[in-house]
Design a protein around this motif. Structure first.
Motif, PDB file in Angstrom:
ATOM      1  N   VAL A   6      10.802   1.295  -8.992  1.00 57.04           N
ATOM      2  CA  VAL A   6       9.900   0.591  -8.074  1.00 57.04           C
ATOM      3  C   VAL A   6      10.689  -0.385  -7.200  1.00 57.04           C
ATOM      4  N   PHE A   7      11.668  -1.050  -7.788  1.00 57.71           N
ATOM      5  CA  PHE A   7      12.524  -1.959  -7.013  1.00 57.71           C
ATOM      6  C   PHE A   7      13.179  -1.203  -5.856  1.00 57.71           C
ATOM      7  N   GLU A   8      13.682  -0.011  -6.136  1.00 55.88           N
ATOM      8  CA  GLU A   8      14.306   0.807  -5.091  1.00 55.88           C
ATOM      9  C   GLU A   8      13.301   1.152  -3.996  1.00 55.88           C
ATOM     10  N   LEU A  49      20.221  16.768   2.167  1.00 59.24           N
ATOM     11  CA  LEU A  49      18.805  17.137   2.115  1.00 59.24           C
ATOM     12  C   LEU A  49      18.007  16.141   1.280  1.00 59.24           C
ATOM     13  N   ILE A  50      16.712  16.362   1.263  1.00 58.21           N
ATOM     14  CA  ILE A  50      15.811  15.618   0.384  1.00 58.21           C
ATOM     15  C   ILE A  50      15.464  16.544  -0.773  1.00 58.21           C
ATOM     16  N   ASP A  51      15.746  16.119  -2.005  1.00 58.54           N
ATOM     17  CA  ASP A  51      15.514  17.000  -3.149  1.00 58.54           C
ATOM     18  C   ASP A  51      14.060  16.952  -3.605  1.00 58.54           C
ATOM     19  N   LYS A  52      13.768  17.653  -4.680  1.00 59.89           N
ATOM     20  CA  LYS A  52      12.390  17.717  -5.175  1.00 59.89           C
ATOM     21  C   LYS A  52      11.876  16.360  -5.628  1.00 59.89           C
ATOM     22  N   GLY A  53      12.796  15.463  -5.967  1.00 56.89           N
ATOM     23  CA  GLY A  53      12.402  14.113  -6.344  1.00 56.89           C
ATOM     24  C   GLY A  53      12.263  13.192  -5.152  1.00 56.89           C
ATOM     25  N   ALA A  54      12.362  13.785  -3.942  1.00 57.19           N
ATOM     26  CA  ALA A  54      12.212  13.053  -2.673  1.00 57.19           C
ATOM     27  C   ALA A  54      13.344  12.064  -2.426  1.00 57.19           C
ATOM     28  N   SER A  73       0.817  -1.213   0.000  1.00 62.35           N
ATOM     29  CA  SER A  73       0.000   0.000   0.000  1.00 62.35           C
ATOM     30  C   SER A  73       0.854   1.267   0.000  1.00 62.35           C
ATOM     31  N   ASN A  74       2.014   1.204   0.651  1.00 59.11           N
ATOM     32  CA  ASN A  74       2.876   2.389   0.699  1.00 59.11           C
ATOM     33  C   ASN A  74       3.487   2.730  -0.656  1.00 59.11           C
ATOM     34  N   LEU A  75       3.629   1.739  -1.527  1.00 59.99           N
ATOM     35  CA  LEU A  75       4.234   1.984  -2.840  1.00 59.99           C
ATOM     36  C   LEU A  75       3.412   2.969  -3.663  1.00 59.99           C
ATOM     37  N   PHE A  76       2.127   3.053  -3.391  1.00 64.40           N
ATOM     38  CA  PHE A  76       1.245   3.945  -4.146  1.00 64.40           C
ATOM     39  C   PHE A  76       1.371   5.401  -3.692  1.00 64.40           C
ATOM     40  N   HIS A  77       2.141   5.641  -2.644  1.00 60.69           N
ATOM     41  CA  HIS A  77       2.336   7.009  -2.152  1.00 60.69           C
ATOM     42  C   HIS A  77       3.583   7.665  -2.734  1.00 60.69           C
ATOM     43  N   TYR A  78       4.389   6.897  -3.463  1.00 64.18           N
ATOM     44  CA  TYR A  78       5.569   7.475  -4.111  1.00 64.18           C
ATOM     45  C   TYR A  78       5.155   8.174  -5.397  1.00 64.18           C
ATOM     46  N   ARG A  79       5.912   9.182  -5.771  1.00 66.36           N
ATOM     47  CA  ARG A  79       5.616   9.936  -6.988  1.00 66.36           C
ATOM     48  C   ARG A  79       6.219   9.228  -8.196  1.00 66.36           C
ATOM     49  N   TYR A  80       5.394   8.989  -9.204  1.00 70.32           N
ATOM     50  CA  TYR A  80       5.851   8.360 -10.440  1.00 70.32           C
ATOM     51  C   TYR A  80       5.407   9.219 -11.619  1.00 70.32           C
ATOM     52  N   ASP A  81       6.261   9.328 -12.607  1.00 69.81           N
ATOM     53  CA  ASP A  81       5.893  10.030 -13.834  1.00 69.81           C
ATOM     54  C   ASP A  81       5.245   9.012 -14.769  1.00 69.81           C
ATOM     55  N   ASN A  82       3.922   8.945 -14.721  1.00 66.50           N
ATOM     56  CA  ASN A  82       3.187   7.881 -15.424  1.00 66.50           C
ATOM     57  C   ASN A  82       2.791   8.233 -16.854  1.00 66.50           C
ATOM     58  N   LEU A  99       0.620   0.343 -10.424  1.00 69.35           N
ATOM     59  CA  LEU A  99       1.218   1.642 -10.118  1.00 69.35           C
ATOM     60  C   LEU A  99       1.117   2.603 -11.303  1.00 69.35           C
ATOM     61  N   ILE A 100       1.254   2.063 -12.510  1.00 70.89           N
ATOM     62  CA  ILE A 100       1.189   2.907 -13.709  1.00 70.89           C
ATOM     63  C   ILE A 100      -0.240   3.352 -13.988  1.00 70.89           C
ATOM     64  N   LEU A 101      -1.154   2.409 -13.939  1.00 76.32           N
ATOM     65  CA  LEU A 101      -2.549   2.706 -14.285  1.00 76.32           C
ATOM     66  C   LEU A 101      -3.380   3.117 -13.070  1.00 76.32           C
ATOM     67  N   LYS A 102      -2.733   3.049 -11.891  1.00 78.22           N
ATOM     68  CA  LYS A 102      -3.400   3.434 -10.637  1.00 78.22           C
ATOM     69  C   LYS A 102      -4.720   2.695 -10.467  1.00 78.22           C
ATOM     70  N   LYS A 103      -4.631   1.379 -10.593  1.00 83.60           N
ATOM     71  CA  LYS A 103      -5.827   0.538 -10.517  1.00 83.60           C
ATOM     72  C   LYS A 103      -6.252   0.258  -9.069  1.00 83.60           C
ATOM     73  N   GLN A 104      -5.382   0.606  -8.119  1.00 81.55           N
ATOM     74  CA  GLN A 104      -5.715   0.323  -6.723  1.00 81.55           C
ATOM     75  C   GLN A 104      -5.898   1.638  -5.975  1.00 81.55           C
ATOM     76  N   SER A 105      -6.931   1.708  -5.166  1.00 79.96           N
ATOM     77  CA  SER A 105      -7.173   2.925  -4.394  1.00 79.96           C
ATOM     78  C   SER A 105      -6.070   3.097  -3.360  1.00 79.96           C
ATOM     79  N   LYS A 106      -5.678   4.339  -3.138  1.00 83.54           N
ATOM     80  CA  LYS A 106      -4.578   4.626  -2.228  1.00 83.54           C
ATOM     81  C   LYS A 106      -5.043   4.525  -0.776  1.00 83.54           C
ATOM     82  N   GLU A 107      -4.403   3.642  -0.036  1.00 84.33           N
ATOM     83  CA  GLU A 107      -4.701   3.517   1.390  1.00 84.33           C
ATOM     84  C   GLU A 107      -3.842   4.505   2.172  1.00 84.33           C
ATOM     85  N   LYS A 108      -4.156   4.673   3.430  1.00 79.98           N
ATOM     86  CA  LYS A 108      -3.402   5.596   4.268  1.00 79.98           C
ATOM     87  C   LYS A 108      -1.958   5.124   4.407  1.00 79.98           C
ATOM     88  N   LEU A 109      -1.022   6.057   4.318  1.00 77.89           N
ATOM     89  CA  LEU A 109       0.398   5.726   4.412  1.00 77.89           C
ATOM     90  C   LEU A 109       0.733   5.139   5.779  1.00 77.89           C
TER      91      LEU A 109
END
Length: 378
Positions: free
Chosen positions: A59-61, A100-105, A20-29, A200-210
């Motif tokens: 995603v592996f990372e 620091l944490i950059d704009k790409g997190a 569920s946490n994987l869906f909270h990362y930012r991806y350029d889809n 993750l690409i098609l966002k077929k799963q609803s995002k659960e709480k982190l």
């Protein structure tokens, strides 16, 4: 790193507790969605595309990072663990320099608004700091080379800590015996979960709480204390010290210390002065002009056993060429207008003084000494 062993959960890339946490990362889809048909089927040959392959590595990372969070939570040896991605405080992304944490997190060390190094993860024990590198690539030579810069930078930032690395690879990776002794290698199964990639690409799963990690050991990069490392001031200091010997034009013995070995790993090349274009053309078969009649001279670390004199020629404010001349062979390479080398040479050009000039006899002597391996990696 005997105290840290890979778990079966990590080895098998088990997503049960982290999916569920994987869906909270930012991806350029945007471009990734084009790899699928309208009914959500991966198009033929899309799996082999560079775009899909790159996303797979990303995603592996994230999978490994999520597992490391769980690992750190239950391991008392890990005293501090730096948060990134969806776990970090969004208010801290505006810092421009330092760790620091950059704009790409991602966890990075920046200087003058540019990344010096990026770390897939960082954590501390009582007396060690571990940087983590993750890769799906079976070839590890490039990764191995990058470790030198990362390790050297951390040694400067955290001089009281021992620096170690955790390398996470997949089955079938080669060159494992070539990694430095401070590395521990974890091997996972091959990552071929096309279903999670599709979701993750098609966002077929609803995002659960982190799922958050609130133990005090989980910290923000901005709160880490470290010794300041001034990028350009260090280059200037090296230039001045290398030319300060009373009898030698360039003090090569200055470059033989452990501290300078770290600087070679960070910068790759260290600046020692300039030649006039007229002198330069007498020893290097170069045709062309140069801005300000100055050819910048460096000592460059080619590999762990080889150092050479390398020249940088500026044609305009942003057009720069790297020129190497060895064994009667000239190599000319265009440098990135926005890269660090361009910034470095512009800075060095501004601080060069007449006394920094190097004569033909000085260069010949330097080449002779370097061929005799007067400088070697420590």
């Amino acid at each position: 790193m005997q105290e840290f062993k890979i778990t079966e959960e990590i080895k098998n890339l088990d997503l049960t507790n982290i999916k569920s946490n994987l869906f909270h990362y930012r991806y350029d889809n945007k471009n990734l969605k084009d790899l699928f048909s309208k009914d959500g089927v991966l198009k033929e040959d899309s799996e082999q595309s560079p775009t899909y392959h790159s996303f797979k590595g990303e995603v592996f990372e994230n999978i490994i990072y999520e597992h490391l969070l769980r690992y750190a939570q239950s391991n008392d040896e890990i005293k501090r663990f730096i948060l990134k991605g969806p776990h970090q405080n969004k208010n801290n992304i505006f810092k421009k320099n330092g760790l620091l944490i950059d704009k790409g997190a991602q966890i990075v060390y920046k200087s003058v608004y540019k990344d010096i190094s990026e770390f897939d993860a960082l954590f501390f024990t009582k007396d060690c700091i571990y940087f983590v590198e993750m890769s799906k690539s079976k070839k590890t030579s490039g990764l191995n080379k990058r470790l030198f810069k990362k390790s050297a930078l951390l040694k400067l930032l955290f001089p009281s800590f021992e620096i170690k690395a955790l390398i996470v690879l997949t089955q079938g990776s080669v060159g494992l015996s070539r990694f430095p002794d401070y590395c521990t290698i974890w091997i996972t199964k091959e990552f071929n979960d096309n279903e999670i990639l599709k979701q993750l690409i098609l966002k077929k799963q609803s995002k659960e709480k982190l799922i958050r990690y609130t133990d005090k050991k989980f910290i923000e990069a901005i709160n880490v204390r470290y010794k300041k490392f001034s990028y350009f001031q260090t280059l200037e200091w090296i230039l001045e010290k290398s030319r300060a010997h009373k009898t030698h034009a360039v003090d090569l013995s200055f470059f033989k210390s452990k501290k300078l070995a770290l600087y070679f790993d960070i910068f790759t090349k260290l600046y020692i002065g300039f030649m006039t274009l007229k002198d330069f053309k007498q020893i290097v078969p170069y045709e062309g002009e140069v801005k300000d009649n100055k050819v910048i001279v460096t000592i460059e670390k080619i590999n762990q056993k080889k150092f050479e004199v390398v020249y940088y020629i500026r044609l305009t404010n942003y057009k720069l060429k790297r020129v190497a001349y060895s064994k009667n062979k000239i190599t000319i390479e265009d440098k990135d207008p926005e890269g660090f080398t361009n910034k470095e040479t512009r800075f060095i050009s501004k601080i060069l003084k007449p006394e920094h000039r190097l004569l033909i006899k000085n260069i010949n002597n330097l080449n002779k000494k370097l061929e005799q391996k007067y400088i070697t990696s420590l």
